[in-house]
Design a protein around this motif. Structure first.
Motif, PDB file in Angstrom:
ATOM      1  N   GLU A 302      98.359  12.909 -24.230  1.00 15.30           N
ATOM      2  CA  GLU A 302      98.030  12.946 -22.797  1.00 15.30           C
ATOM      3  C   GLU A 302      98.614  11.743 -22.069  1.00 15.30           C
ATOM      4  OE1 GLU A 302      93.915  13.247 -24.170  1.00 15.30           O
ATOM      5  OE2 GLU A 302      95.380  12.150 -25.327  1.00 15.30           O
ATOM      6  N   LEU A 303      98.693  10.601 -22.759  1.00 17.23           N
ATOM      7  CA  LEU A 303      99.339   9.439 -22.124  1.00 17.23           C
ATOM      8  C   LEU A 303     100.819   9.734 -21.887  1.00 17.23           C
ATOM      9  CD1 LEU A 303      98.124   6.045 -23.608  1.00 17.23           C
ATOM     10  CD2 LEU A 303      97.103   7.481 -21.861  1.00 17.23           C
ATOM     11  N   ILE A 304     101.459  10.329 -22.901  1.00 11.89           N
ATOM     12  CA  ILE A 304     102.895  10.622 -22.761  1.00 11.89           C
ATOM     13  C   ILE A 304     103.105  11.604 -21.602  1.00 11.89           C
ATOM     14  CG2 ILE A 304     104.899  11.692 -23.875  1.00 11.89           C
ATOM     15  CD1 ILE A 304     104.048  10.538 -26.512  1.00 11.89           C
ATOM     16  N   ILE A 305     102.269  12.655 -21.559  1.00 13.51           N
ATOM     17  CA  ILE A 305     102.436  13.671 -20.509  1.00 13.51           C
ATOM     18  C   ILE A 305     102.236  13.056 -19.119  1.00 13.51           C
ATOM     19  CG2 ILE A 305     101.344  15.756 -19.534  1.00 13.51           C
ATOM     20  CD1 ILE A 305     100.993  16.675 -22.529  1.00 13.51           C
ATOM     21  N   ASP A 306     101.207  12.223 -18.972  1.00 16.64           N
ATOM     22  CA  ASP A 306     100.978  11.565 -17.665  1.00 16.64           C
ATOM     23  C   ASP A 306     102.128  10.630 -17.318  1.00 16.64           C
ATOM     24  OD1 ASP A 306      98.634  12.825 -17.319  1.00 16.64           O
ATOM     25  OD2 ASP A 306      97.344  11.091 -17.722  1.00 16.64           O
ATOM     26  N   ALA A 307     102.617   9.905 -18.319  1.00 14.17           N
ATOM     27  CA  ALA A 307     103.699   8.955 -18.055  1.00 14.17           C
ATOM     28  C   ALA A 307     104.966   9.699 -17.628  1.00 14.17           C
ATOM     29  CB  ALA A 307     103.973   8.110 -19.301  1.00 14.17           C
ATOM     30  N   LEU A 308     105.212  10.871 -18.249  1.00 17.84           N
ATOM     31  CA  LEU A 308     106.433  11.629 -17.935  1.00 17.84           C
ATOM     32  C   LEU A 308     106.509  11.947 -16.442  1.00 17.84           C
ATOM     33  CD1 LEU A 308     106.626  14.166 -20.893  1.00 17.84           C
ATOM     34  CD2 LEU A 308     108.388  12.526 -20.226  1.00 17.84           C
ATOM     35  N   SER A 309     105.379  12.370 -15.884  1.00 21.06           N
ATOM     36  CA  SER A 309     105.383  12.734 -14.459  1.00 21.06           C
ATOM     37  C   SER A 309     105.793  11.541 -13.608  1.00 21.06           C
ATOM     38  CB  SER A 309     103.998  13.194 -14.010  1.00 21.06           C
ATOM     39  OG  SER A 309     103.445  14.029 -14.969  1.00 21.06           O
ATOM     40  N   ALA A 310     105.437  10.343 -14.068  1.00 26.24           N
ATOM     41  CA  ALA A 310     105.757   9.141 -13.276  1.00 26.24           C
ATOM     42  C   ALA A 310     107.176   8.637 -13.524  1.00 26.24           C
ATOM     43  CB  ALA A 310     104.753   8.036 -13.625  1.00 26.24           C
ATOM     44  N   LEU A 311     107.864   9.221 -14.502  1.00 28.64           N
ATOM     45  CA  LEU A 311     109.182   8.680 -14.874  1.00 28.64           C
ATOM     46  C   LEU A 311     110.341   9.492 -14.280  1.00 28.64           C
ATOM     47  CD1 LEU A 311     108.519   7.823 -18.634  1.00 28.64           C
ATOM     48  CD2 LEU A 311     109.077   6.168 -16.834  1.00 28.64           C
ATOM     49  N   GLN A 312     109.997  10.425 -13.383  1.00 26.61           N
ATOM     50  CA  GLN A 312     111.032  11.361 -12.919  1.00 26.61           C
ATOM     51  C   GLN A 312     112.167  10.670 -12.169  1.00 26.61           C
ATOM     52  OE1 GLN A 312     109.920  15.180 -11.702  1.00 26.61           O
ATOM     53  NE2 GLN A 312     108.082  15.259 -12.930  1.00 26.61           N
ATOM     54  N   ASN A 313     111.874   9.489 -11.584  1.00 21.21           N
ATOM     55  CA  ASN A 313     112.956   8.793 -10.879  1.00 21.21           C
ATOM     56  C   ASN A 313     113.524   7.632 -11.666  1.00 21.21           C
ATOM     57  OD1 ASN A 313     112.798  10.476  -8.602  1.00 21.21           O
ATOM     58  ND2 ASN A 313     110.933   9.373  -7.964  1.00 21.21           N
ATOM     59  N   ASP A 314     113.110   7.502 -12.903  1.00 21.06           N
ATOM     60  CA  ASP A 314     113.632   6.402 -13.732  1.00 21.06           C
ATOM     61  C   ASP A 314     114.864   6.883 -14.500  1.00 21.06           C
ATOM     62  OD1 ASP A 314     111.005   5.524 -13.019  1.00 21.06           O
ATOM     63  OD2 ASP A 314     111.072   4.099 -14.676  1.00 21.06           O
ATOM     64  N   ASN A 315     115.706   5.929 -14.855  1.00 22.53           N
ATOM     65  CA  ASN A 315     116.928   6.265 -15.573  1.00 22.53           C
ATOM     66  C   ASN A 315     116.638   6.359 -17.075  1.00 22.53           C
ATOM     67  OD1 ASN A 315     119.654   6.730 -15.918  1.00 22.53           O
ATOM     68  ND2 ASN A 315     120.084   4.544 -16.251  1.00 22.53           N
TER      69      ASN A 315
END
Ligand code: ADP
Length: 474
Positions: A302-315
Protein backbone atom coordinates in the motif's frame (compact mmCIF):
# COMPACT_ATOMS: atom_id res chain seq x y z
CA UNK A 1 25.96 -34.21 17.79
CA UNK A 2 22.88 -35.75 16.17
CA UNK A 3 20.33 -33.29 14.87
CA UNK A 4 16.97 -34.00 13.26
CA UNK A 5 15.45 -31.26 11.09
CA UNK A 6 11.65 -31.29 10.93
CA UNK A 7 10.18 -29.00 8.32
CA UNK A 8 7.12 -29.27 6.13
CA UNK A 9 9.10 -27.76 3.25
CA UNK A 10 12.64 -28.40 2.09
CA UNK A 11 14.10 -27.10 -1.17
CA UNK A 12 14.41 -28.74 -3.74
CA UNK A 13 11.74 -31.28 -2.75
CA UNK A 14 8.75 -29.09 -1.84
CA UNK A 15 8.56 -25.31 -1.51
CA UNK A 16 6.01 -22.57 -1.01
CA UNK A 17 8.32 -19.98 0.61
CA UNK A 18 11.60 -19.03 2.27
CA UNK A 19 11.18 -21.78 4.89
CA UNK A 20 12.10 -24.34 2.21
CA UNK A 21 15.27 -22.46 1.28
CA UNK A 22 16.45 -22.32 4.88
CA UNK A 23 15.75 -26.01 5.48
CA UNK A 24 17.41 -27.03 2.22
CA UNK A 25 20.59 -25.03 2.85
CA UNK A 26 21.20 -25.13 6.59
CA UNK A 27 21.45 -28.94 7.11
CA UNK A 28 24.43 -29.46 4.74
CA UNK A 29 26.16 -26.45 6.36
CA UNK A 30 25.56 -27.94 9.82
CA UNK A 31 26.98 -31.20 8.60
CA UNK A 32 30.13 -29.31 7.56
CA UNK A 33 30.30 -27.90 11.10
CA UNK A 34 30.45 -31.47 12.40
CA UNK A 35 26.82 -32.36 13.13
CA UNK A 36 25.19 -35.58 11.95
CA UNK A 37 21.97 -34.33 10.42
CA UNK A 38 18.83 -36.01 9.13
CA UNK A 39 15.66 -34.40 7.83
CA UNK A 40 12.09 -35.73 8.07
CA UNK A 41 9.27 -34.23 6.04
CA UNK A 42 5.95 -35.41 4.60
CA UNK A 43 5.98 -37.32 1.32
CA UNK A 44 3.96 -34.85 -0.71
CA UNK A 45 2.85 -35.58 -4.26
CA UNK A 46 5.21 -32.75 -5.30
CA UNK A 47 8.17 -34.61 -3.76
CA UNK A 48 7.52 -37.67 -5.92
CA UNK A 49 7.46 -35.36 -8.95
CA UNK A 50 10.64 -33.49 -7.98
CA UNK A 51 12.97 -36.38 -7.19
CA UNK A 52 14.28 -39.06 -9.47
CA UNK A 53 15.56 -42.12 -7.75
CA UNK A 54 13.65 -41.83 -4.49
CA UNK A 55 14.48 -44.98 -2.50
CA UNK A 56 11.84 -46.89 -0.57
CA UNK A 57 12.92 -47.88 2.95
CA UNK A 58 9.58 -49.34 4.13
CA UNK A 59 5.90 -48.92 3.29
CA UNK A 60 5.91 -45.71 5.37
CA UNK A 61 9.34 -44.23 4.61
CA UNK A 62 11.22 -43.12 1.51
CA UNK A 63 14.65 -41.59 1.39
CA UNK A 64 17.18 -39.53 -0.54
CA UNK A 65 20.41 -37.63 0.25
CA UNK A 66 20.81 -33.85 0.38
CA UNK A 67 24.30 -32.47 -0.29
CA UNK A 68 27.01 -35.02 0.51
CA UNK A 69 25.62 -36.74 3.53
CA UNK A 70 22.31 -35.41 4.88
CA UNK A 71 19.74 -38.21 4.86
CA UNK A 72 16.23 -36.99 4.03
CA UNK A 73 13.37 -39.24 5.11
CA UNK A 74 9.93 -38.73 3.63
CA UNK A 75 7.01 -39.94 5.73
CA UNK A 76 4.21 -41.35 3.62
CA UNK A 77 0.47 -41.25 4.11
CA UNK A 78 -1.23 -40.96 0.76
CA UNK A 79 -4.60 -40.01 2.24
CA UNK A 80 -2.98 -36.92 3.72
CA UNK A 81 -0.13 -35.95 1.42
CA UNK A 82 -0.71 -37.39 -2.05
CA UNK A 83 -2.68 -34.41 -3.33
CA UNK A 84 -2.04 -31.18 -5.21
CA UNK A 85 -0.86 -28.40 -2.87
CA UNK A 86 0.94 -28.50 0.45
CA UNK A 87 -1.58 -26.72 2.67
CA UNK A 88 -4.53 -26.01 0.42
CA UNK A 89 -5.85 -25.59 -3.09
CA UNK A 90 -7.99 -23.13 -5.02
CA UNK A 91 -10.77 -23.64 -2.43
CA UNK A 92 -8.54 -22.49 0.45
CA UNK A 93 -6.80 -24.39 3.25
CA UNK A 94 -7.41 -28.14 3.38
CA UNK A 95 -10.07 -28.81 6.05
CA UNK A 96 -8.07 -31.73 7.47
CA UNK A 97 -4.79 -29.83 8.03
CA UNK A 98 -4.81 -30.51 11.77
CA UNK A 99 -5.13 -34.27 11.15
CA UNK A 100 -2.43 -34.14 8.48
CA UNK A 101 0.14 -32.36 10.61
CA UNK A 102 -0.56 -34.13 13.89
CA UNK A 103 0.07 -37.32 11.90
CA UNK A 104 3.39 -36.00 10.57
CA UNK A 105 4.53 -34.82 14.03
CA UNK A 106 3.62 -38.09 15.78
CA UNK A 107 5.11 -40.12 12.99
CA UNK A 108 8.48 -38.33 13.33
CA UNK A 109 8.83 -39.55 16.91
CA UNK A 110 7.68 -43.09 16.06
CA UNK A 111 10.11 -43.35 13.16
CA UNK A 112 13.02 -42.13 15.31
CA UNK A 113 12.29 -44.99 17.70
CA UNK A 114 11.81 -47.53 14.89
CA UNK A 115 15.17 -46.53 13.45
CA UNK A 116 16.70 -46.47 16.92
CA UNK A 117 18.22 -43.10 16.05
CA UNK A 118 18.25 -41.21 19.36
CA UNK A 119 19.15 -37.62 18.61
CA UNK A 120 20.44 -34.76 20.73
CA UNK A 121 18.31 -32.07 19.13
CA UNK A 122 15.08 -32.03 17.16
CA UNK A 123 15.00 -28.73 15.31
CA UNK A 124 11.36 -27.95 14.45
CA UNK A 125 10.33 -25.28 11.96
CA UNK A 126 7.10 -23.26 12.08
CA UNK A 127 3.66 -24.47 13.17
CA UNK A 128 3.75 -27.55 10.94
CA UNK A 129 6.30 -29.16 13.29
CA UNK A 130 5.35 -27.35 16.51
CA UNK A 131 3.55 -30.35 18.02
CA UNK A 132 6.77 -32.37 18.30
CA UNK A 133 8.01 -30.52 21.43
CA UNK A 134 4.53 -30.91 22.94
CA UNK A 135 4.31 -34.66 22.28
CA UNK A 136 7.84 -35.14 23.64
CA UNK A 137 6.93 -33.50 26.94
CA UNK A 138 3.54 -35.19 27.24
CA UNK A 139 3.07 -38.53 25.47
CA UNK A 140 6.79 -39.38 25.60
CA UNK A 141 7.64 -37.70 28.88
CA UNK A 142 8.76 -40.90 30.61
CA UNK A 143 10.26 -42.60 27.55
CA UNK A 144 13.95 -43.32 28.21
CA UNK A 145 14.66 -43.18 24.46
CA UNK A 146 14.04 -39.40 24.43
CA UNK A 147 15.51 -38.48 27.82
CA UNK A 148 18.51 -36.66 26.31
CA UNK A 149 16.61 -35.16 23.36
CA UNK A 150 16.10 -31.39 23.37
CA UNK A 151 13.97 -29.28 21.03
CA UNK A 152 14.48 -26.03 19.15
CA UNK A 153 11.54 -24.30 17.48
CA UNK A 154 12.32 -21.74 14.79
CA UNK A 155 9.68 -19.18 13.86
CA UNK A 156 10.05 -18.16 10.23
CA UNK A 157 7.02 -15.87 10.20
CA UNK A 158 4.91 -15.32 13.31
CA UNK A 159 1.91 -14.37 11.19
CA UNK A 160 1.37 -18.08 10.43
CA UNK A 161 0.46 -19.96 13.60
CA UNK A 162 -1.61 -23.04 12.71
CA UNK A 163 -4.91 -22.00 14.28
CA UNK A 164 -7.85 -24.46 14.22
CA UNK A 165 -11.41 -24.64 15.64
CA UNK A 166 -11.50 -25.96 19.20
CA UNK A 167 -13.92 -28.70 18.11
CA UNK A 168 -10.94 -30.42 16.45
CA UNK A 169 -8.95 -30.68 19.68
CA UNK A 170 -9.63 -34.43 20.09
CA UNK A 171 -7.65 -35.03 16.87
CA UNK A 172 -4.43 -34.14 18.71
CA UNK A 173 -4.75 -37.22 20.92
CA UNK A 174 -3.90 -35.27 24.07
CA UNK A 175 -5.76 -34.96 27.39
CA UNK A 176 -8.24 -32.09 27.70
CA UNK A 177 -6.04 -30.34 30.30
CA UNK A 178 -3.59 -29.13 27.63
CA UNK A 179 -6.31 -27.03 26.03
CA UNK A 180 -5.55 -24.29 28.53
CA UNK A 181 -3.93 -20.86 28.67
CA UNK A 182 -0.58 -22.57 29.29
CA UNK A 183 -1.12 -24.79 26.26
CA UNK A 184 -3.10 -24.70 23.03
CA UNK A 185 -5.91 -22.32 24.02
CA UNK A 186 -5.90 -19.10 21.98
CA UNK A 187 -9.01 -16.93 21.83
CA UNK A 188 -11.28 -19.97 21.99
CA UNK A 189 -9.31 -21.79 19.28
CA UNK A 190 -6.39 -24.22 19.07
CA UNK A 191 -3.00 -22.62 18.32
CA UNK A 192 -0.22 -25.07 17.46
CA UNK A 193 2.60 -22.52 17.33
CA UNK A 194 1.66 -21.17 20.74
CA UNK A 195 1.87 -24.62 22.36
CA UNK A 196 5.11 -25.30 20.47
CA UNK A 197 6.69 -22.12 21.88
CA UNK A 198 5.68 -23.04 25.42
CA UNK A 199 6.95 -26.64 25.20
CA UNK A 200 10.20 -26.08 23.24
CA UNK A 201 13.50 -25.97 25.07
CA UNK A 202 14.69 -23.11 22.88
CA UNK A 203 12.86 -20.73 20.56
CA UNK A 204 14.62 -18.95 17.73
CA UNK A 205 13.66 -16.70 14.86
CA UNK A 206 15.41 -15.62 11.70
CA UNK A 207 16.91 -12.24 12.61
CA UNK A 208 17.90 -10.48 15.85
CA UNK A 209 15.66 -7.46 15.25
CA UNK A 210 12.63 -9.65 14.47
CA UNK A 211 13.31 -11.44 17.76
CA UNK A 212 12.87 -8.05 19.45
CA UNK A 213 9.93 -6.98 17.26
CA UNK A 214 7.81 -10.06 18.02
CA UNK A 215 7.98 -9.31 21.72
CA UNK A 216 5.94 -6.14 21.16
CA UNK A 217 2.18 -5.92 20.94
CA UNK A 218 2.47 -4.33 17.50
CA UNK A 219 4.31 -7.25 15.89
CA UNK A 220 3.58 -10.07 18.32
CA UNK A 221 0.47 -11.35 16.46
CA UNK A 222 -1.15 -12.08 19.83
CA UNK A 223 1.79 -14.22 21.02
CA UNK A 224 4.17 -11.52 22.35
CA UNK A 225 3.25 -12.37 25.94
CA UNK A 226 3.85 -16.10 25.38
CA UNK A 227 7.21 -15.45 23.74
CA UNK A 228 8.33 -13.08 26.50
CA UNK A 229 7.42 -15.68 29.11
CA UNK A 230 9.61 -18.43 27.59
CA UNK A 231 12.28 -19.23 30.14
CA UNK A 232 15.03 -18.58 27.59
CA UNK A 233 13.36 -15.80 25.59
CA UNK A 234 13.83 -15.93 21.84
CA UNK A 235 17.15 -15.92 19.98
CA UNK A 236 17.49 -14.25 16.58
CA UNK A 237 19.86 -15.89 14.11
CA UNK A 238 20.03 -14.23 10.71
CA UNK A 239 19.44 -16.38 7.62
CA UNK A 240 22.13 -16.49 4.97
CA UNK A 241 21.96 -16.32 1.19
CA UNK A 242 23.00 -18.99 -1.30
CA UNK A 243 25.78 -17.14 -3.16
CA UNK A 244 26.31 -19.99 -5.61
CA UNK A 245 22.85 -19.44 -6.96
CA UNK A 246 22.59 -15.67 -6.52
CA UNK A 247 25.73 -14.55 -8.29
CA UNK A 248 25.81 -11.80 -10.96
CA UNK A 249 29.13 -13.17 -12.25
CA UNK A 250 27.65 -16.52 -13.29
CA UNK A 251 23.95 -15.71 -13.58
CA UNK A 252 22.59 -17.17 -16.81
CA UNK A 253 19.22 -15.47 -16.49
CA UNK A 254 20.64 -11.98 -17.15
CA UNK A 255 21.76 -10.72 -20.57
CA UNK A 256 25.24 -9.71 -19.39
CA UNK A 257 26.84 -11.12 -16.28
CA UNK A 258 29.12 -8.83 -14.27
CA UNK A 259 31.31 -8.45 -11.21
CA UNK A 260 32.26 -5.36 -9.22
CA UNK A 261 34.72 -4.23 -11.94
CA UNK A 262 32.20 -4.53 -14.78
CA UNK A 263 29.09 -3.59 -12.81
CA UNK A 264 28.31 -0.36 -14.69
CA UNK A 265 28.38 -2.05 -18.10
CA UNK A 266 26.62 -5.23 -16.99
CA UNK A 267 23.85 -3.38 -15.20
CA UNK A 268 23.32 -0.99 -18.13
CA UNK A 269 22.82 -3.89 -20.56
CA UNK A 270 20.46 -5.62 -18.16
CA UNK A 271 18.58 -2.38 -17.45
CA UNK A 272 17.85 -1.95 -21.16
CA UNK A 273 16.70 -5.58 -21.36
CA UNK A 274 14.41 -4.96 -18.40
CA UNK A 275 12.91 -1.83 -19.95
CA UNK A 276 12.29 -3.75 -23.16
CA UNK A 277 10.80 -6.73 -21.35
CA UNK A 278 8.30 -4.60 -19.44
CA UNK A 279 7.51 -2.20 -22.32
CA UNK A 280 9.10 0.88 -20.80
CA UNK A 281 11.00 3.53 -22.77
CA UNK A 282 14.71 2.68 -22.97
CA UNK A 283 16.46 5.36 -20.93
CA UNK A 284 19.64 4.76 -18.94
CA UNK A 285 19.51 8.14 -17.19
CA UNK A 286 16.17 7.50 -15.57
CA UNK A 287 16.53 5.52 -12.32
CA UNK A 288 14.55 2.27 -12.14
CA UNK A 289 13.17 1.22 -8.76
CA UNK A 290 12.48 -2.53 -8.75
CA UNK A 291 10.28 -4.75 -6.59
CA UNK A 292 10.17 -8.57 -6.52
CA UNK A 293 8.05 -10.38 -3.97
CA UNK A 294 4.61 -11.26 -2.75
CA UNK A 295 2.00 -8.59 -3.50
CA UNK A 296 0.81 -8.28 0.07
CA UNK A 297 0.27 -6.01 3.03
CA UNK A 298 3.37 -7.44 4.74
CA UNK A 299 5.59 -6.32 1.87
CA UNK A 300 4.36 -2.72 2.05
CA UNK A 301 2.40 -2.70 -1.19
CA UNK A 302 0.00 0.00 0.00
CA UNK A 303 2.94 2.35 0.59
CA UNK A 304 4.27 1.58 -2.89
CA UNK A 305 0.84 2.11 -4.48
CA UNK A 306 0.33 5.45 -2.68
CA UNK A 307 3.84 6.58 -3.55
CA UNK A 308 3.33 5.71 -7.24
CA UNK A 309 0.44 8.15 -7.55
CA UNK A 310 2.71 10.90 -6.22
CA UNK A 311 5.58 10.04 -8.57
CA UNK A 312 3.79 10.69 -11.85
CA UNK A 313 5.78 13.87 -12.51
CA UNK A 314 9.11 12.53 -11.33
CA UNK A 315 11.79 11.29 -13.69
CA UNK A 316 11.55 7.67 -12.50
CA UNK A 317 10.54 4.21 -13.63
CA UNK A 318 9.17 1.56 -11.29
CA UNK A 319 8.97 -2.15 -12.04
CA UNK A 320 6.97 -4.54 -9.90
CA UNK A 321 6.94 -8.32 -10.10
CA UNK A 322 4.96 -10.64 -7.90
CA UNK A 323 1.80 -12.53 -7.17
CA UNK A 324 -0.72 -11.97 -4.43
CA UNK A 325 -3.62 -9.78 -3.43
CA UNK A 326 -6.05 -9.32 -6.39
CA UNK A 327 -7.05 -5.89 -5.00
CA UNK A 328 -3.47 -4.56 -5.03
CA UNK A 329 -2.90 -6.08 -8.48
CA UNK A 330 -6.00 -4.30 -9.77
CA UNK A 331 -4.86 -0.96 -8.31
CA UNK A 332 -1.44 -1.42 -9.87
CA UNK A 333 -2.97 -2.26 -13.27
CA UNK A 334 -5.04 0.92 -13.04
CA UNK A 335 -1.91 2.95 -12.26
CA UNK A 336 -0.08 1.31 -15.13
CA UNK A 337 -2.80 2.69 -17.47
CA UNK A 338 -2.21 6.16 -16.02
CA UNK A 339 1.60 6.07 -16.18
CA UNK A 340 2.57 3.60 -18.97
CA UNK A 341 6.03 5.15 -19.47
CA UNK A 342 6.85 4.87 -15.79
CA UNK A 343 5.39 1.65 -14.47
CA UNK A 344 6.20 -1.90 -15.58
CA UNK A 345 4.30 -4.86 -14.15
CA UNK A 346 4.71 -8.63 -14.15
CA UNK A 347 2.13 -10.62 -12.19
CA UNK A 348 3.77 -14.01 -12.58
CA UNK A 349 6.26 -16.26 -10.85
CA UNK A 350 9.19 -16.04 -13.22
CA UNK A 351 12.75 -16.62 -12.13
CA UNK A 352 14.34 -15.03 -15.22
CA UNK A 353 12.42 -11.76 -14.86
CA UNK A 354 13.14 -11.68 -11.12
CA UNK A 355 16.89 -11.95 -11.78
CA UNK A 356 16.59 -9.26 -14.47
CA UNK A 357 14.91 -6.93 -11.96
CA UNK A 358 17.52 -7.58 -9.25
CA UNK A 359 20.32 -6.86 -11.74
CA UNK A 360 18.76 -4.27 -14.04
CA UNK A 361 17.20 -1.92 -11.48
CA UNK A 362 19.12 0.99 -9.97
CA UNK A 363 17.34 0.70 -6.62
CA UNK A 364 15.37 -2.08 -4.96
CA UNK A 365 12.15 -1.24 -3.11
CA UNK A 366 11.37 -3.26 0.00
CA UNK A 367 9.19 -1.19 2.35
CA UNK A 368 7.93 -4.25 4.30
CA UNK A 369 5.70 -3.46 7.23
CA UNK A 370 7.34 -6.37 9.07
CA UNK A 371 10.05 -8.73 7.86
CA UNK A 372 11.30 -11.81 9.72
CA UNK A 373 14.54 -11.82 7.72
CA UNK A 374 14.00 -11.16 4.01
CA UNK A 375 16.06 -12.53 1.16
CA UNK A 376 15.26 -10.04 -1.56
CA UNK A 377 17.28 -7.21 0.01
CA UNK A 378 20.29 -9.53 0.38
CA UNK A 379 19.99 -10.58 -3.27
CA UNK A 380 19.60 -7.03 -4.57
CA UNK A 381 22.67 -5.85 -2.64
CA UNK A 382 24.80 -8.59 -4.13
CA UNK A 383 23.64 -7.55 -7.60
CA UNK A 384 24.73 -3.95 -6.91
CA UNK A 385 21.17 -2.66 -6.51
CA UNK A 386 20.97 -0.79 -3.19
CA UNK A 387 17.73 -1.47 -1.30
CA UNK A 388 15.33 1.11 0.10
CA UNK A 389 13.79 -0.38 3.24
CA UNK A 390 11.69 0.40 6.28
CA UNK A 391 13.63 -0.12 9.51
CA UNK A 392 12.07 -3.38 10.69
CA UNK A 393 13.08 -7.00 11.44
CA UNK A 394 15.73 -8.51 9.19
CA UNK A 395 15.79 -5.37 7.04
CA UNK A 396 17.09 -3.37 10.01
CA UNK A 397 19.76 -6.04 10.61
CA UNK A 398 21.03 -6.18 7.02
CA UNK A 399 20.66 -2.69 5.52
CA UNK A 400 22.73 0.22 6.82
CA UNK A 401 21.89 3.77 5.91
CA UNK A 402 24.25 5.25 3.31
CA UNK A 403 26.35 8.08 4.78
CA UNK A 404 28.14 9.99 2.02
CA UNK A 405 30.50 11.78 4.45
CA UNK A 406 31.81 8.42 5.71
CA UNK A 407 31.30 6.53 2.43
CA UNK A 408 29.58 3.89 4.60
CA UNK A 409 26.24 2.06 4.30
CA UNK A 410 24.68 -0.20 1.70
CA UNK A 411 21.18 1.21 1.15
CA UNK A 412 18.56 3.66 2.34
CA UNK A 413 16.54 3.08 5.50
CA UNK A 414 13.46 5.08 6.48
CA UNK A 415 12.26 5.25 10.05
CA UNK A 416 8.53 5.87 9.89
CA UNK A 417 6.10 3.57 8.17
CA UNK A 418 4.44 6.25 6.04
CA UNK A 419 4.09 6.99 2.34
CA UNK A 420 5.81 10.34 2.90
CA UNK A 421 8.85 8.68 4.42
CA UNK A 422 9.04 6.23 1.49
CA UNK A 423 8.64 9.08 -1.00
CA UNK A 424 11.39 11.08 0.67
CA UNK A 425 13.69 8.04 0.47
CA UNK A 426 12.84 7.48 -3.22
CA UNK A 427 13.58 11.14 -4.00
CA UNK A 428 16.82 11.08 -2.02
CA UNK A 429 17.75 7.96 -3.99
CA UNK A 430 17.11 9.89 -7.20
CA UNK A 431 19.57 12.60 -6.10
CA UNK A 432 22.22 10.03 -5.12
CA UNK A 433 21.75 8.33 -8.51
CA UNK A 434 22.54 11.62 -10.28
CA UNK A 435 25.78 11.99 -8.33
CA UNK A 436 27.71 9.19 -10.05
CA UNK A 437 30.54 9.12 -7.50
CA UNK A 438 28.23 8.69 -4.52
CA UNK A 439 26.08 6.16 -6.33
CA UNK A 440 29.01 4.00 -7.40
CA UNK A 441 30.40 4.09 -3.85
CA UNK A 442 27.04 2.87 -2.56
CA UNK A 443 26.80 0.15 -5.24
CA UNK A 444 30.28 -1.03 -4.35
CA UNK A 445 29.41 -1.15 -0.62
CA UNK A 446 26.21 -3.08 -1.36
CA UNK A 447 27.99 -5.66 -3.53
CA UNK A 448 30.50 -6.31 -0.77
CA UNK A 449 27.79 -7.02 1.81
CA UNK A 450 27.43 -10.78 2.26
CA UNK A 451 25.53 -13.07 4.61
CA UNK A 452 27.11 -16.52 4.34
CA UNK A 453 25.08 -19.51 5.52
CA UNK A 454 28.14 -20.78 7.34
CA UNK A 455 27.85 -17.88 9.85
CA UNK A 456 24.27 -18.91 10.68
CA UNK A 457 25.16 -22.61 10.87
CA UNK A 458 27.93 -21.92 13.39
CA UNK A 459 25.46 -20.04 15.61
CA UNK A 460 22.88 -22.85 15.48
CA UNK A 461 25.59 -25.38 16.22
CA UNK A 462 26.66 -23.41 19.32
CA UNK A 463 23.06 -23.35 20.47
CA UNK A 464 22.72 -27.14 20.02
CA UNK A 465 25.92 -27.62 22.03
CA UNK A 466 24.53 -25.57 24.94
CA UNK A 467 21.32 -27.61 24.91
CA UNK A 468 23.30 -30.82 24.82
CA UNK A 469 25.38 -29.70 27.80
CA UNK A 470 22.21 -28.84 29.70
CA UNK A 471 20.78 -32.29 28.99
CA UNK A 472 23.95 -33.92 30.32
CA UNK A 473 23.71 -31.88 33.51
CA UNK A 474 20.01 -32.63 34.03
P1 ADP B 1 9.13 -14.08 1.70
O1 ADP B 1 8.57 -13.36 2.89
O2 ADP B 1 8.11 -14.20 0.61
O3 ADP B 1 9.80 -15.40 2.02
P2 ADP B 1 11.78 -13.15 0.96
O4 ADP B 1 12.32 -11.82 0.56
O5 ADP B 1 12.41 -13.78 2.16
O6 ADP B 1 10.22 -13.05 1.12
O7 ADP B 1 11.97 -14.18 -0.25
C1 ADP B 1 11.22 -14.14 -1.40
C2 ADP B 1 11.91 -14.98 -2.46
O8 ADP B 1 10.96 -15.36 -3.47
C3 ADP B 1 13.02 -14.23 -3.19
O9 ADP B 1 14.00 -15.16 -3.57
C4 ADP B 1 12.30 -13.69 -4.44
O10 ADP B 1 13.20 -13.50 -5.50
C5 ADP B 1 11.34 -14.82 -4.74
N1 ADP B 1 10.12 -14.39 -5.43
C6 ADP B 1 9.03 -13.82 -4.87
N2 ADP B 1 8.08 -13.58 -5.82
C7 ADP B 1 8.60 -13.99 -6.99
C8 ADP B 1 8.11 -14.00 -8.35
N3 ADP B 1 6.90 -13.53 -8.66
N4 ADP B 1 8.92 -14.50 -9.30
C9 ADP B 1 10.14 -14.98 -8.99
N5 ADP B 1 10.66 -15.00 -7.74
C10 ADP B 1 9.90 -14.51 -6.75
Amino acid sequence: MRVLFCSSEVFPYAKTGGLADVCGTLPPELSQCGAEVKIMMPLYKEVRKNIDGLEQVSDKIWRTTLGDDVEVLFLANDDYFDRNGLYGDENGDFPDNLMRFQFYNKQVLKVLKDLDWACDVIHCHDWHAALIPVYLKTLYREDPFFQATRTVLTIHNLAFQGVFPKEQYAQLGLPEEYFSDDGFHFYDQINLLKAGIIYSDEVTTVSPQYATDIQTEEYGCGLDGVIKKHRKGVVGILNGLDYHYWNPTTDEFIVESYDSDSVVKGKAATKMALQKELNLPIDLDRPIYGYVGRISHQKGLELIIDALSALQNDNVQIVIQGLGSPEYQQELTQLRNEMPDQLGLCFAYNERIAHTIYAGSDWFLMPSNFEPCGLAQMISMHYGTPPIVYRTGGLADTVDLYRPDEASGNGLVFQEYTTDALLQAIRLAGKIFEDKRSYSQLVSNAMKTVFPWRDSAVKYYELYKCLHLESQEA
